[in-house]
Enzyme design. Structure first.
Site, PDB file in Angstrom:
ATOM      1  N   TYR A   1      69.933 -69.838  27.241  1.00  0.00           N
ATOM      2  CA  TYR A   1      68.964 -70.497  26.338  1.00  0.00           C
ATOM      3  C   TYR A   1      67.641 -70.827  27.022  1.00  0.00           C
ATOM      4  CZ  TYR A   1      71.351 -74.504  28.499  1.00  0.00           C
ATOM      5  OH  TYR A   1      71.917 -75.372  29.394  1.00  0.00           O
ATOM      6  N   LYS A   2      67.530 -70.475  28.317  1.00  0.00           N
ATOM      7  CA  LYS A   2      66.284 -70.777  29.025  1.00  0.00           C
ATOM      8  C   LYS A   2      65.360 -69.569  28.897  1.00  0.00           C
ATOM      9  CE  LYS A   2      68.814 -73.670  32.314  1.00  0.00           C
ATOM     10  NZ  LYS A   2      68.213 -74.990  32.109  1.00  0.00           N
TER      11      LYS A   2
ATOM     12  N   ASP B   1      75.100 -69.557  40.383  1.00  0.00           N
ATOM     13  CA  ASP B   1      74.606 -70.074  39.113  1.00  0.00           C
ATOM     14  C   ASP B   1      73.211 -69.465  38.930  1.00  0.00           C
ATOM     15  OD1 ASP B   1      73.354 -71.516  37.098  1.00  0.00           O
ATOM     16  OD2 ASP B   1      74.269 -73.423  37.656  1.00  0.00           O
TER      17      ASP B   1
ATOM     18  N   PHE C   1      71.878 -78.505  41.538  1.00  0.00           N
ATOM     19  CA  PHE C   1      71.874 -79.093  40.197  1.00  0.00           C
ATOM     20  C   PHE C   1      73.088 -80.028  40.054  1.00  0.00           C
ATOM     21  CE2 PHE C   1      72.314 -78.569  35.454  1.00  0.00           C
ATOM     22  CZ  PHE C   1      71.178 -79.289  35.156  1.00  0.00           C
TER      23      PHE C   1
ATOM     24  N   ARG D   1      57.625 -80.774  36.030  1.00  0.00           N
ATOM     25  CA  ARG D   1      58.106 -79.391  36.149  1.00  0.00           C
ATOM     26  C   ARG D   1      57.477 -78.539  35.048  1.00  0.00           C
ATOM     27  NH1 ARG D   1      64.398 -77.671  35.752  1.00  0.00           N
ATOM     28  NH2 ARG D   1      63.960 -78.270  33.620  1.00  0.00           N
TER      29      ARG D   1
END
Ligand code: PLP
Length: 395
Positions: free
Chosen positions: A220-221, A195, A124, A367
């Site tokens: 928050y995912k 991560d 990422f 995605r």
């Protein structure tokens, strides 16, 4: 397989009842819970209560009377149960990015004499920005980026201090073998920093069993804590006395309200706090965590594998034009499926216009996230229906 079969799967799904606990518009197929999770129905009431009662009436007294001061540790212990950590190993603070800065700094500090942060190509980008930022502040350090297959060899180099990896790849959903990599890292004296942003709430995470050193991740995912809800930060118990956060602040001080001129880190993971905890955001996050703690995590994983398997099977059968980028083996795949398609950006927009929300990642990736708590098998069918309309059938 047809839509009626999908409806049957929904009827048999032991987690189907959970969908009602989320606010989701009828007719919307929401496949972006890997970016921003849906809102638990209880959240607005709890946040309003905190605002009205604890802040509005309790004011400063609420730091003690309403349990605000302990909130980072209390919520940290709740997250610990979801990621295989022990009580006292996790706290809640800041964003994942800020925590990466702290933990990369701490990892380098744990290995004096070594100077390299090792990561893989294609990780990422944000995490490389953070690592690059630390390197820019610490002369002599280096960010080394290698191909995934070269990680084991790179770990053997004696200058490597920290292995920084995203456990589940944000783009493809590939899951690293965290236990094996941790073992290889430790054999060479390297500190591991995971991560877990695309892992918690999506795939099994067992930091204790992996022997992991340091970790952080978004809430928050899949965890549904709310937009920008603060991240979790893990430091293995045996490293806590030694590990130091480079971002010091009063909430990480042994006595935050002692106002001593000298900095003395708090015992335990609390030393990784810096400033005042964001109570409104923590209230929203706690609602989601309480919901998660009632969920059978094994059942959630099985459902996520079934949803993503079904999506891949239907895409391959009905729209082979889209190349499946995610691993075919569900054991190695997170709770998402990514497709490569030349017109990905326009296609995602066209799908969104038709009520199917996923996301686009440049240059050509579509995605789709399949959050097990609220995604239905019929949603998978409907999403593929719209996909076929938008990008066409045939090879
Ligand atoms: C793998 C990964 N790490 C870090 C982040 C950034 O998190 P934050 O914005 O909380 O710093 C994200 C956000 O999507 C992510 O996917």
């Amino acid at each position: 397989m047809d839509r009626a079969d999908c409806l049957d799967l929904d009827r048999l799904d032991p987690l189907a009842v959970l969908r009602d606990q989320f606010k989701l518009e009828e007719g919307l197929v929401y496949l972006d819970g890997n970016s921003l999770g849906a809102m638990p129905r209880v959240t607005p009431r709890r946040v309003a209560e905190l605002v009205e009662r604890e802040w509005g009436r309790g004011l400063i007294r609420s730091w003690t009377d309403a349990g605000w001061l302990e909130a980072p540790q209390r919520l940290g212990d709740k997250v610990a149960r979801l990621i295989g950590a022990a009580p006292g190993e996790v706290t809640i603070a800041d964003s994942t990015t800020v925590n990466l800065h702290k933990l990369i700094g701490a990892g380098l500090d744990l290995r004096p004499g070594r100077r390299v942060i090792l990561t893989e190509k294609g990780t990422f980008p944000n995490d490389m920005y953070a690592a690059g930022g630390v390197v820019a502040q610490l002369p002599g350090t280096e960010l080394r980026v290698v191909d995934r297959d070269d990680l084991p060899a790179a770990l053997e180099q004696e200058d490597v201090a920290v292995l920084l990896l995203t456990h589940v790849d944000y783009l493809t959903g590939y899951i690293h073998d965290a236990a094996a990599l941790t073992e290889a890292a430790h054999a060479s004296g390297v500190v591991t920093l995971w991560d877990l942003s695309h892992s918690a709430g999506a795939v099994p995470v067992d930091l204790g069993a992996w022997g992991a050193d340091l970790a952080t991740g978004c809430t928050y995912k899949y965890l549904c804590g709310g937009p920008g809800s603060p991240a979790y930060l893990y430091v293995a118990a045996h490293l806590q006395d030694e590990a130091r956060s480079p971002l010091r602040g009063w909430f990480g001080h042994a006595e935050p309200f002692g106002f001593a001129a000298e900095y003395e880190p708090a015992p335990g993971v609390r030393r990784f706090l810096a400033g005042t905890p964001p109570m409104l955001a923590l209230a929203g996050l706690e609602c989601a965590l309480d919901l998660w703690l009632e969920v059978d995590l094994g059942a959630a994983r099985r459902k996520s594998m079934a949803l993503t398997d079904l999506f891949i099977e239907l895409v391959q059968a009905r729209s082979p034009r889209a190349e499946v980028l995610s691993p075919r083996d569900s054991e190695r795949r997170g709770s998402q499926v990514s497709l490569r398609h030349a017109g990905a950006e326009g296609a995602m927009q066209a799908m969104a216009d038709r009520g199917v929300v996923g996301d686009f990642r440049p240059p050509d990736v579509m995605r789709f996230g399949f959050a097990a708590l609220y995604t239905r098998f019929a949603d998978v069918w409907d999403a593929v229906d719209v996909l076929v309309d938008v990008i066409g059938a045939g090879g």
